[in-house]
Enzyme design. Structure first.
Site, PDB file in Angstrom:
ATOM      1  N   CYS A 111       0.828  -1.214   0.000  1.00 42.33           N
ATOM      2  CA  CYS A 111       0.000   0.000   0.000  1.00 42.33           C
ATOM      3  C   CYS A 111       0.861   1.263   0.000  1.00 42.33           C
ATOM      4  O   CYS A 111       0.364   2.354  -0.226  1.00 42.33           O
ATOM      5  CB  CYS A 111      -0.943   0.011   1.198  1.00 42.33           C
ATOM      6  SG  CYS A 111      -0.085   0.075   2.768  1.00 42.33           S
ATOM      7  N   ASP A 132       2.318   2.649   2.530  1.00 41.38           N
ATOM      8  CA  ASP A 132       2.244   3.439   3.758  1.00 41.38           C
ATOM      9  C   ASP A 132       3.518   3.278   4.589  1.00 41.38           C
ATOM     10  O   ASP A 132       4.155   2.232   4.576  1.00 41.38           O
ATOM     11  CB  ASP A 132       1.030   3.014   4.583  1.00 41.38           C
ATOM     12  CG  ASP A 132      -0.272   3.414   3.901  1.00 41.38           C
ATOM     13  OD1 ASP A 132      -0.199   4.152   2.905  1.00 41.38           O
ATOM     14  OD2 ASP A 132      -1.345   3.007   4.355  1.00 41.38           O
ATOM     15  N   CYS A 181      -2.885   5.305   5.816  1.00 41.35           N
ATOM     16  CA  CYS A 181      -4.339   5.299   5.877  1.00 41.35           C
ATOM     17  C   CYS A 181      -4.839   5.558   7.305  1.00 41.35           C
ATOM     18  O   CYS A 181      -4.067   5.546   8.258  1.00 41.35           O
ATOM     19  CB  CYS A 181      -4.846   3.942   5.399  1.00 41.35           C
ATOM     20  SG  CYS A 181      -4.542   2.658   6.601  1.00 41.35           S
ATOM     21  N   CYS A 230      -2.592  -2.912   8.617  1.00 40.60           N
ATOM     22  CA  CYS A 230      -2.257  -1.564   9.088  1.00 40.60           C
ATOM     23  C   CYS A 230      -1.790  -1.615  10.548  1.00 40.60           C
ATOM     24  O   CYS A 230      -0.869  -0.891  10.934  1.00 40.60           O
ATOM     25  CB  CYS A 230      -3.460  -0.641   8.955  1.00 40.60           C
ATOM     26  SG  CYS A 230      -4.340  -0.833   7.387  1.00 40.60           S
TER      27      CYS A 230
HETATM   28 FE1  FES Z   1      -1.600   0.173   4.258  1.00 39.01          FE
HETATM   29 FE2  FES Z   1      -3.402   0.851   5.976  1.00 39.01          FE
HETATM   30  S1  FES Z   1      -3.694   0.540   3.858  1.00 39.01           S
HETATM   31  S2  FES Z   1      -1.271   0.657   6.298  1.00 39.01           S
END
Ligand code: FES
Length: 129
Positions: free
Chosen positions: A35, A37, A60, A104
């Site tokens: 993702c 992040d 997110c 996450c």
């Molecule tokens: Fe990747 Fe939440 S979508 S940490």
């Protein structure tokens, strides 16, 4: 049923312990390649206790809520407890996350563990000199 619990929404909208500790004793940074992040944790440690903790999360809402909750869970705690913090405990403290958002909370566990590794390697270096 709402997708996110009230606790998740609260920690997302009002995250605790956001920021940087300039003179941190340990810094951990992790990312999720899928993702994109990124989460960064800063720890101030005294006598093997987490005296202060701050985080920066470029990610997110669930990642922000997980980091916020995780910092609350480790603040003031001995490192022996902190190292056992799991994403499951963080998720439970948030009253759950949707299944596709569990990763996450894993970032929060990994960021803390990465900070602890940094702390122990700094200690080794300090004592090795
Ligand atoms: Fe990747 Fe939440 S979508 S940490």
């Amino acid at each position: 049923m709402a997708l996110y619990s009230e606790k998740v929404m609260d920690h997302f909208l009002h995250p605790r312990n956001v920021g940087v500790i300039e003179d941190a004793d340990a810094v951990g940074e992790v990312g999720n390649a899928k993702c994109g992040d990124i989460m960064k944790m800063y720890l101030k440690i005294r006598d093997d206790i987490v005296e202060d903790v701050k985080f920066e999360t470029f990610g997110c809402g669930s990642a922000i809520a997980s980091s916020s909750m995780a910092t609350e869970m480790i603040k003031g705690k001995p490192l022996s407890e902190v190292k056992n913090l799991t994403n499951k405990a963080v998720t439970e403290a948030l009253d759950g996350l949707p299944a596709h958002k569990i990763h996450c909370s894993v970032l929060a566990e990994e960021a803390i563990h990465s900070a602890l590794e940094d702390y122990y390697s700094r200690q080794e270096n300090a004592h090795g000199n």
